[in-house]
Design an enzyme around this catalytic site. Structure first.
Site, short mmCIF file in Angstrom:
data_model
loop_
_atom_site.label_atom_id
_atom_site.label_comp_id
_atom_site.label_asym_id
_atom_site.label_seq_id
_atom_site.Cartn_x
_atom_site.Cartn_y
_atom_site.Cartn_z
CG MET A 296 1.56 79.19 48.49
SD MET A 296 3.01 80.29 48.56
CE MET A 296 4.32 79.10 48.80
CB CYS B 171 4.43 76.65 55.05
SG CYS B 171 3.42 75.33 55.77
CD GLU C 33 1.29 81.54 42.03
OE1 GLU C 33 2.21 80.87 42.55
OE2 GLU C 33 1.13 82.75 42.26
CG MET D 262 -1.40 90.30 52.47
SD MET D 262 0.20 90.13 53.31
CE MET D 262 1.06 89.09 52.14
CE1 TYR E 60 5.70 87.67 43.59
CE2 TYR E 60 6.69 88.94 45.36
CZ TYR E 60 5.92 87.87 44.93
OH TYR E 60 5.37 87.01 45.85
CG ASP F 172 5.45 86.89 57.30
OD1 ASP F 172 5.73 86.28 56.24
OD2 ASP F 172 4.88 86.35 58.26
CE1 TYR G 15 2.03 86.54 50.16
CE2 TYR G 15 1.02 84.73 51.35
CZ TYR G 15 1.96 85.74 51.27
OH TYR G 15 2.82 85.95 52.31
N GLY G 16 -2.30 86.27 45.64
CA GLY G 16 -2.95 85.93 44.38
C GLY G 16 -2.89 84.43 44.15
CG HIS H 107 6.57 80.22 41.73
ND1 HIS H 107 7.81 80.59 42.19
CD2 HIS H 107 5.75 81.27 42.00
CE1 HIS H 107 7.74 81.80 42.73
NE2 HIS H 107 6.51 82.24 42.62
#
Length: 814
Positions: free
Chosen positions: A466, A331, A492, A766, A579, A571, A463-464, A495
């Protein structure tokens, strides 16, 4: 036929030259008159497919007139086709640059839907002032102006002006107010956002949480693998902020709304769905029930589209087991609106419950706590899974996946899910998860989410990782076999505090999520492996940041920490800038204010103050200053920080901290040896002597340094010799493989093109896919193969990967 009739016939078929004086004329009204002559609408032989138009010469375009404040309000959009290439030019600015352009665009737009308008425009001759004589000599007719041209005061005789009756005489010392300054680019963007109906608080959402906000959700959903859709209903707990608010606004994208009802009594409610606006989707406005209550229950029945950008459907052949399909959501940033109607802005956080059905042989996982055992429904061919998330989350953190997954416990509150074929490798790779959690708690405070799970997804995940609460999604490219890439899990986990608890209020302040998270991640690794490891990781990050800014451009506004995303797809703004530049800023502040012993207590205080909230950069700066107010010398040091240079200026950070280079020195030494080696001399390198003493992360840094070298890059001969000595082609560590293949492309080693394309399409991360395709796209001998390969594999990529790679290659985003 008489002579007069012959002349009439000749004039009908011949191309006549008409003159139109645009002085003081409205270009949009004038365009309709000019269009008549260009298309030949005034001729009896006119037909839409008949090219019978005349030439039109338009003079004095410099002196056109727009009604009201159209010069200020009207905006022209342009996109270069590359990331960050969007621009909005106000009419007054475009007119100053090229006085004929406003008239040109007005005429071109007036012929919309006409297949011949490009050919018709070739007969339009625009001049800022007077036309040259050779052009005027061809003119045989003049088009009557639409409005009379008023005569200026300085055109009247002086005696006429002085004798004209006056209403009053101004005092000699009276100063006339100056005209308002021309609008800035920010003013123009603000007007554009207001015209589009987007939120003033979040330019990527239609929602108006300041009027009516969603305080909770109950989600019921059925997964249909055959048709690749979700069907179900959402019940919203809506709070009106004022009694005069009549509706609640949600975001929706490619979703079919089947019904909208009062959640309490089932009464149908009036609603409207606007036309889609680019990537932002549509505004779903629901009229609230007539009631004195400020709290309302609204139910929306919906069905997603197979093209929903927030979902990826994988056929069995795309999975490890090759027997069962998988569906997963993603999302972030604004794709939740393609799964359910929602207030898709990080400024709105709400708890939720969910009941999801799927085929009985599959498991449904969500970023939430399991609420009881799965139960069979219907004829037993489907299973119902229940979840609840009591901690408020923003829409972009809503996450689920369904497939044939199995679980392994990692610690008392941590576990990993994956397909059975890779579960043991995943359990080994992420065995340190519980230790990372405990270390993070010492830095940030108590863990609020109860459990921490990992789900290893198929390779197409972009992604690495989420950071979905309770269930982090991770890429299988982390399965290196030596735990060298497990730092992503530390990221992560971080986060869970910075991003999930304390959240950016919009993606213009994305660095508050990611900069803080990288900062905490490296603190965790520093405590587990030593402070030099933290510095070593930061050195690699600065190198990657420098490459990103070089690619995007040092003056690109998307390389600022605080962005302006009005009219911009979030995006398109994604990069490692928030980062690494964000981390560098926080590292600088920590070092400036007295080190970790001073900054760590602030970090815990900051998280405790703003947890469960969404904040802006101003909130962070304000709290930082208030926390250190009265504390010397920190208060004085903060006054010297170049806030604008750090937060609102594109390019590299104004200050690069002095990092401990002890772990990087061995990498630099080996890199210098390769650069200075003369291939005419015997090769002095061996794998045992050079690489065995280095860790996997040091090998990564060695290759990164070679890749970043611009003054003396390695020749093709040296790169080929490096393969002979080290056999990098055999490495399975994705980070090593990625940098090695980019080094080969940089040296123009043609035999490695196919290997690079295979790596770029074997997974969808990516971080790897975009630079590989970007490098191949810049090389003449590989560009066509890269484009053909991308088009072939595009359907297997997640939306965000396909969208950004297409942009990198300069292709149309289909």
């Amino acid at each position: 036929m008489t002579s007069f009739q012959r002349v009439q016939q000749w004039m009908t078929f011949a191309r006549t030259w008409h003159l139109f004086d645009a002085k003081w004329q409205n270009p949009f009204e004038s365009a309709l008159v000019v269009r008549q002559r260009l298309c030949g609408l005034h001729k009896p032989i006119y037909h839409p497919m008949n090219d019978c138009g005349d030439h039109v010469v338009v003079i004095n375009c410099r002196e056109i007139a727009l009604p009201g404040d159209e010069w200020r309000r009207r905006v022209y959009f342009h996109h270069t086709g590359y990331p960050g290439g969007a621009s909005w030019t106000p009419a007054w600015e475009l007119h100053e640059k090229k006085p004929t352009m406003v008239m040109c665009k007005a005429v071109y737009y007036s012929m919309r839907g006409n297949l011949k308008r490009r050919y018709n425009m070739c007969r339009l001759h625009l001049f800022a002032d007077e036309a040259p004589e050779d052009i005027m000599s061809k003119v045989t007719s003049q088009i009557r102006p639409i409005r009379p041209v008023p005569q200026r005061l300085d055109h009247y005789p002086e005696d006429y002006v002085t004798t004209f009756p006056k209403l009053l005489d101004w005092p000699k010392d009276y100063v006339f107010p100056t005209l308002k300054e021309k609008p800035t680019a920010k003013d123009t963007k603000k007007i554009m956002v207001q015209k589009q109906g987007l939120s003033p608080g979040d330019p990527n959402s239609f929602s108006r949480p300041e009027d009516a906000v969603v305080c909770g959700l109950e989600l019921r959903m059925d997964i249909d693998f055959e048709n690749k859709i979700l069907t179900g209903a959402v019940t919203y707990d809506v709070l009106r902020k004022r009694t005069d608010v009549k509706s609640v606004i949600l975001d929706s994208k490619t979703i079919t709304i089947k019904a909208v009802k009062d959640g309490k009594n089932g009464t149908p409610l009036e609603y409207s769905l606007s036309k889609p606006l680019a990537v932002f989707g549509s505004k779903l406005e629901i009229v609230l029930p007539l009631s004195e209550d400020l709290r309302h229950s609204i139910e929306v029945e919906f069905e997603t589209s197979p093209e929903a950008t927030g979902l990826q459907w994988l056929n069995p052949e795309q999975t490890c087991g090759r027997k069962h399909p998988i569906v997963l959501s993603h999302c972030e940033a604004i794709h939740c609106r393609s799964i359910i109607p929602c207030q898709d802005t990080p400024s709105v956080k709400a708890p939720f419950t969910a009941k999801v059905t799927a085929p009985h042989e599959l498991v449904v996982l969500m970023g939430a706590h399991s609420d009881g055992e799965p139960t069979a429904v219907g004829d037993g061919k489907r299973m119902l899974f229940s979840y609840k998330q009591p901690v408020p989350i923003p829409a972009y953190l809503l996450a689920f996946a369904s497939g044939k997954f199995v679980q392994r416990q990692l610690g008392p509150r941590s576990f990993v899910w994956s397909e059975e074929e890779i579960i043991e490798a995943a359990a080994y790779e992420f065995a340190e998860t519980e230790v990372m959690l405990e270390t993070a708690e010492k830095i940030c405070g108590p863990y609020e989410w109860g459990v921490y799970g990992l789900l290893v997804l198929p390779p197409s995940f972009p992604y690495g990782g989420m950071e979905n609460p309770c269930l982090t999604f991770v890429t299988p490219t982390l399965l290196a076999g030596d735990r060298s890439l497990a730092d992503v899990v530390a990221h992560e986990i971080s986060h869970s505090w910075t991003g999930n608890l304390v959240t950016n209020c919009s993606f213009e302040h994305f660095w508050l999520n990611e900069g803080f998270t990288v900062f905490v991640e490296r603190k965790i690794c520093g405590r587990m492996r030593g402070e030099p490891h933290r510095h070593f990781s930061a050195i690699g990050g600065i190198k990657e940041l420098a490459e990103t800014i070089h690619v995007r451009g040092e003056t690109n506004p998307l390389t600022q920490l605080v962005l302006d995303l009005r009219g911009v797809d979030p995006d398109d703004s994604f990069s490692n800038v928030p980062y690494e530049k964000g981390h560098t800023f926080l590292f600088y502040l920590e070092d400036l204010l007295g080190g970790a012993e001073v900054f760590d207590p602030f970090l815990q205080s900051y998280i405790a103050k703003y947890k469960f909230k969404s904040i802006s950069t101003d909130d962070f700066v304000s709290y930082l200053k208030s926390y250190f107010a009265g504390k010397k010398p920190q208060e004085d040091l903060l006054e010297k920080v170049a806030w604008t240079a750090w937060l609102n200026t594109p390019g590299m950070p104004p200050v690069i901290p002095k990092y401990d280079t002890s772990l990087a020195d061995a990498c630099s030494k080996l890199r210098l040896q390769w650069q200075s080696w003369d291939p005419q001399v015997a090769c002095p390198f061996t794998k045992d002597a050079d690489l065995k003493p280095l860790s996997s992360n040091q090998i990564i840094e060695f290759l990164a340094q070679l890749l970043a070298e611009t003054e003396s890059p390695l020749s093709l001969e040296k790169v080929q010799k490096m393969q002979d000595v080290y056999n990098f082609n055999s490495y399975t560590n994705s980070e090593i493989k990625f940098r090695w293949l980019r080094l080969c492309i940089k040296a123009h080693w043609e035999e490695q093109i196919e290997r690079a394309l295979e790596f770029a399409t074997s997974q969808g991360r990516m971080k790897f896919v975009r630079p590989i395709f970007r490098d191949l796209g810049k090389w003449d001998k590989s560009r066509e193969r890269a484009i053909a390969t991308f088009k072939k594999h595009r359907s297997a990529m997640m939306y965000v990967t396909a969208h950004t790679v297409a942009s990198d290659l300069g292709l149309k985003d289909e």
